[in-house]
Design an enzyme around this catalytic site. Sequence first.
Site, short mmCIF file in Angstrom:
data_model
loop_
_atom_site.label_atom_id
_atom_site.label_comp_id
_atom_site.label_asym_id
_atom_site.label_seq_id
_atom_site.Cartn_x
_atom_site.Cartn_y
_atom_site.Cartn_z
CB SER A 126 41.66 7.81 67.70
OG SER A 126 40.63 6.85 67.84
CE LYS A 127 44.90 5.95 60.60
NZ LYS A 127 46.22 6.00 61.19
NE ARG A 128 39.23 4.06 69.70
CZ ARG A 128 38.34 4.82 70.32
NH1 ARG A 128 37.08 4.50 70.30
NH2 ARG A 128 38.72 5.90 70.97
CG HIS A 129 36.18 8.71 66.95
ND1 HIS A 129 37.33 8.92 67.68
CD2 HIS A 129 35.22 8.40 67.84
CE1 HIS A 129 37.06 8.75 68.96
NE2 HIS A 129 35.80 8.43 69.09
N GLY A 130 36.80 7.18 62.46
CA GLY A 130 36.71 7.40 61.02
C GLY A 130 37.92 8.17 60.54
#
Length: 486
Positions: free
Chosen positions: A245-249
């Site tokens: 997800s976006k949390r990972h970049g």
Amino acid sequence: MPRPVRVRFAPSPTGLLHVGSAHTALFNWLFARRTGGAFLLRIEDTDVERSRQEWVDAALDVLTWLGLHWDEDIVSQSRRVAFYQQRAEELVRAGKAYYCYCTPEELEARKQEAIQQGRTWQYDRRCAHLSETERQRYEEQGTPRVIRLSVPPGKTRFTDSILGDIEVGNSTIGDFVLVRSDGWPLYHLAVVVDDIAMEISHVIRGMDHVSNTPKHIQLFQAFGYELPEFAHLPNILGPDKKKLSKRHGAVSVSEYRDAGYLPDGIVNFLALLGWSTGDDREFFTRAELMALFSLEQVNKRDTVFDLQKLHWLNGQHINTLSAGELFPLVTPFFIRDGLIDEAGLAAQRARILQVIELLKERCRTLVDFATQGRFFFVDQVDYNPKAVEKHWKDGERVAERMQWLRDRFASASEFSAEHLEAITRDVADAHGLKAAELIHPTRVALTGEMIGPSLFELIVLLGKETTLARLDRACAALGETVRVGK
Ligand code: GLU
């Protein structure tokens, strides 16, 4: 006779194309290309609230950029609403689906009752048993109605090409809604109606859809259509083993494009998410992937998105390209970073090709050419404080040595890498120094950095005038440091 292979990629245009979607697109595309089948594109935009034309355009743009070209006309679901309604009505007429007049409030009340009694709630089929008179009464009253599929008792079984045998009890499926009371088709109906209309032979999609498949199978069967093969691709996780997800970049393909990754690098990387040839091989050209890909070698285990690997693979793909091939790919980043303009590019093409050739081996992304090659374009380099700290410590002495080198470079009979290196070694020998003691500080003076491509080759490309001017400026800067230090 086996069916002709026809697969589809069916994105919902609710945002920029996610790398997970690109992964699904790629596996469909590779399968079609490997088998000589058709790769079709379908835009699943029936969710009007969340779908936008700009996301459709962006998805087509990215697929084209990735080189995943589709066959035949694009199917857009929002333009086919009447067709889905018509197909659902056919099921009603055939007794495979029925009108349901239960209101949301009634359904909610019965659901709560079921929960209180500890039962799991599925639609209780009340409207499946309406008499003709009851039905007519509802119709006369103008009661809103949905269309529900009549799911028979029993089990739904299928063999997934990747996951193996799957079986679910039909009681867990329930008589799900096909058409809403406002006439709008639901996702499951649209998918199956289109898979039939498009004569899809293999449904290859993400693992998150596996729980939808029994419903789809029920619909295929209600329509009396031969089932396609199903293949659910593994989940893609971030390094922390949570769903990517976006949390990972960056998660949209366009972000990777903007960060200077090549289509072939991304394609190679995505292909390895869940697929392998069974050995340790990781680098594949597109042509090799098209020749080797098979669904049998897709693993069902979750797969981890390893950015380091993408980075490395991209560098490998960059390295297979010539400077001429890289020129149109790299130069937009030079322009983006304000290093040069169109006119400059045209005027300096030959030199820029040499710059690209020199940097190529060290660059993992196209952006790297602009960052690592910046010193070729700017009037004055910025000295990286770390490089200064490491190689310009003893300012006075460094300035003195650089001056020796500067004077020899100034009188050099020829400005070639070999000759400049010979001069440098000669100066080092004459003063009892190691060549590195001259090379490192000089690199800082010319590039501002402590690492980079071959010093002598970059000096040739900078040219005599710029080289001497930068050495002079460095000597002056070092002199100042010395004065300030005193
Ligand atoms: N539109 C769905 C999605 O974007 C795909 C549906 C399918 O492949 O059956 O996840």
